[in-house]
Design a protein around this motif. Structure first.
Motif, PDB file in Angstrom:
ATOM      1  N   ARG A  89     -22.435  60.438  99.408  1.00  8.20           N
ATOM      2  CA  ARG A  89     -21.665  60.021  98.228  1.00  8.20           C
ATOM      3  C   ARG A  89     -21.123  58.620  98.485  1.00  8.20           C
ATOM      4  O   ARG A  89     -20.516  58.356  99.530  1.00  8.20           O
ATOM      5  N   TRP A  90     -21.353  57.699  97.523  1.00  8.29           N
ATOM      6  CA  TRP A  90     -20.880  56.327  97.708  1.00  8.29           C
ATOM      7  C   TRP A  90     -19.389  56.249  97.413  1.00  8.29           C
ATOM      8  O   TRP A  90     -18.959  56.397  96.279  1.00  8.29           O
ATOM      9  N   GLY A  91     -18.623  56.020  98.439  1.00  9.98           N
ATOM     10  CA  GLY A  91     -17.170  56.001  98.378  1.00  9.98           C
ATOM     11  C   GLY A  91     -16.650  56.917  99.466  1.00  9.98           C
ATOM     12  O   GLY A  91     -16.643  58.144  99.307  1.00  9.98           O
ATOM     13  N   LEU A  92     -16.244  56.350 100.598  1.00 14.60           N
ATOM     14  CA  LEU A  92     -15.906  57.149 101.771  1.00 14.60           C
ATOM     15  C   LEU A  92     -14.684  58.027 101.535  1.00 14.60           C
ATOM     16  O   LEU A  92     -13.666  57.573 101.013  1.00 14.60           O
ATOM     17  N   ILE A  96     -18.993  67.379 102.443  1.00 12.66           N
ATOM     18  CA  ILE A  96     -19.433  66.209 101.678  1.00 12.66           C
ATOM     19  C   ILE A  96     -19.621  65.044 102.639  1.00 12.66           C
ATOM     20  O   ILE A  96     -18.696  64.678 103.377  1.00 12.66           O
ATOM     21  N   LEU A  97     -20.822  64.484 102.641  1.00 12.62           N
ATOM     22  CA  LEU A  97     -21.103  63.276 103.415  1.00 12.62           C
ATOM     23  C   LEU A  97     -20.869  62.074 102.502  1.00 12.62           C
ATOM     24  O   LEU A  97     -21.393  62.023 101.392  1.00 12.62           O
ATOM     25  N   SER A  98     -20.067  61.120 102.964  1.00  9.11           N
ATOM     26  CA  SER A  98     -19.745  59.959 102.131  1.00  9.11           C
ATOM     27  C   SER A  98     -19.886  58.682 102.943  1.00  9.11           C
ATOM     28  O   SER A  98     -19.897  58.698 104.174  1.00  9.11           O
ATOM     29  N   THR A  99     -20.000  57.564 102.248  1.00 15.72           N
ATOM     30  CA  THR A  99     -20.256  56.290 102.925  1.00 15.72           C
ATOM     31  C   THR A  99     -19.515  55.145 102.250  1.00 15.72           C
ATOM     32  O   THR A  99     -19.137  55.227 101.078  1.00 15.72           O
ATOM     33  N   SER A 100     -19.323  54.078 103.008  1.00 13.34           N
ATOM     34  CA  SER A 100     -18.728  52.843 102.503  1.00 13.34           C
ATOM     35  C   SER A 100     -19.524  51.673 103.059  1.00 13.34           C
ATOM     36  O   SER A 100     -20.041  51.729 104.180  1.00 13.34           O
ATOM     37  N   ILE A 101     -19.637  50.596 102.287  1.00 10.42           N
ATOM     38  CA  ILE A 101     -20.388  49.406 102.672  1.00 10.42           C
ATOM     39  C   ILE A 101     -19.433  48.323 103.157  1.00 10.42           C
ATOM     40  O   ILE A 101     -18.446  48.011 102.477  1.00 10.42           O
ATOM     41  N   LEU A 102     -19.726  47.739 104.304  1.00  9.18           N
ATOM     42  CA  LEU A 102     -18.893  46.660 104.838  1.00  9.18           C
ATOM     43  C   LEU A 102     -19.105  45.385 104.032  1.00  9.18           C
ATOM     44  O   LEU A 102     -20.219  45.098 103.580  1.00  9.18           O
ATOM     45  N   THR A 103     -18.024  44.617 103.869  1.00  4.04           N
ATOM     46  CA  THR A 103     -18.108  43.322 103.208  1.00  4.04           C
ATOM     47  C   THR A 103     -17.474  42.258 104.094  1.00  4.04           C
ATOM     48  O   THR A 103     -16.713  42.559 105.016  1.00  4.04           O
ATOM     49  N   THR A 104     -17.777  41.007 103.792  1.00  5.56           N
ATOM     50  CA  THR A 104     -17.178  39.880 104.487  1.00  5.56           C
ATOM     51  C   THR A 104     -16.974  38.746 103.501  1.00  5.56           C
ATOM     52  O   THR A 104     -17.428  38.818 102.349  1.00  5.56           O
ATOM     53  N   SER A 105     -16.309  37.693 103.935  1.00  4.83           N
ATOM     54  CA  SER A 105     -16.100  36.536 103.071  1.00  4.83           C
ATOM     55  C   SER A 105     -17.440  35.901 102.722  1.00  4.83           C
ATOM     56  O   SER A 105     -18.348  35.851 103.548  1.00  4.83           O
TER      57      SER A 105
END
Length: 264
Positions: free
Chosen positions: A60-63, A153-162
């Motif tokens: 699921r997208w959204g940790l 529920i398996l969930s994930t988050s995407i890392l971001t940078t400047s």
């Protein structure tokens, strides 16, 4: 950022491209308009029978942190700032031992407002796709019985940078005066970009034996802009603004709305 993205590859293509296997049968639905809380493919590595297995899963997208009272909190955790991920309670355990790669064909950003709000599609110039650095967690739904397949529920988050390089030029980033055309465009589009990884960086990021999370975060951040050099940015139609629209037509280039055209 990033709040919508595209992942339209078939399971077989993902397994071959990442040299991964399936832990269990799954169906990946191609989507040209992935929104938060949707199920998305992720690639992770686990220790199985004394060896390392690289696997494809749906998350699921959204940790959703283990301590969350309900999974709704995940809608606010689709991204994790790489600069502070080691400090945040929601992410610091995941980045230490539960890292993943999130396959993407590209992602969307918007510029402007009102009638002049223009969506853009960011993709690899060779259409080879992106491999985004992510983290994952398992959340247990205590309202479900032990045998219920929906209990976990398996969930994930995407890392971001400047989207801009601040301070000394980062290792692996383009040197001063040699900035690729994509980088200033990305900075003009949004102040954040997803952390995309090279194949070598992904191999290190996924390794379940790696315990120095700070070093791994530094690694993927230090080469994120170099990977982004190979991206292109195209204006696309307003239909992508509605999650009900989901077809390959969404990523077709269109003439931009004025005055957003001045962006590039």
């Amino acid at each position: 950022m990033c709040g919508r993205y595209v992942m339209a590859r078939a399971v077989g293509d993902l397994l071959a491209g990442f040299d991964a296997e399936l832990d269990q049968e799954l169906t990946v639905r191609p989507s040209w308009n992935i929104a938060p809380t949707a199920d998305v493919p992720v690639v992770l590595e686990r220790l199985v029978d004394g060896g390392v297995a690289r696997q494809l899963h749906l998350a699921r997208w959204g940790l959703v942190p283990p301590w969350a009272k309900d999974p709704g909190i995940g809608a606010k955790m689709i991204n994790a700032r790489s600069e502070t991920i080691l400090e945040k309670p929601a992410f610091r355990e995941a980045v230490t031992s539960r890292r993943c790669a999130v396959p993407a064909d590209g992602y969307y950003e918007w510029k402007g407002s009102g009638k002049n709000k223009q969506p853009y599609y960011v993709r690899a110039a060779d259409d080879g796709g992106m491999v985004l650095a992510g983290v994952y967690e398992w959340w247990r739904d205590l309202s479900r019985t032990a045998g219920d397949p929906g209990r976990w529920i398996l969930s994930t988050s995407i890392l971001t940078t400047s989207s801009t390089m601040e301070g000394p030029t980062a290792e692996g980033s383009p040197r001063e005066g040699s900035e690729a055309p994509a980088l200033p465009k990305l900075a003009a589009l949004h102040d954040r970009v997803p952390v995309a990884m090279s194949t070598a960086a992904m191999d290190e990021w996924l390794s379940p034996g790696a315990v120095d999370a700070a070093a791994l975060v530094h690694l993927v951040r230090s080469q994120a802009h170099q990977v982004a050099e190979g991206w292109r940015i195209d204006p696309v139609g307003a239909a992508v603004g509605s999650v009900r629209n989901d077809s390959a037509q969404l990523i077709q280039r269109v003439e931009p709305v004025e005055p957003a055209e001045a962006l590039f």
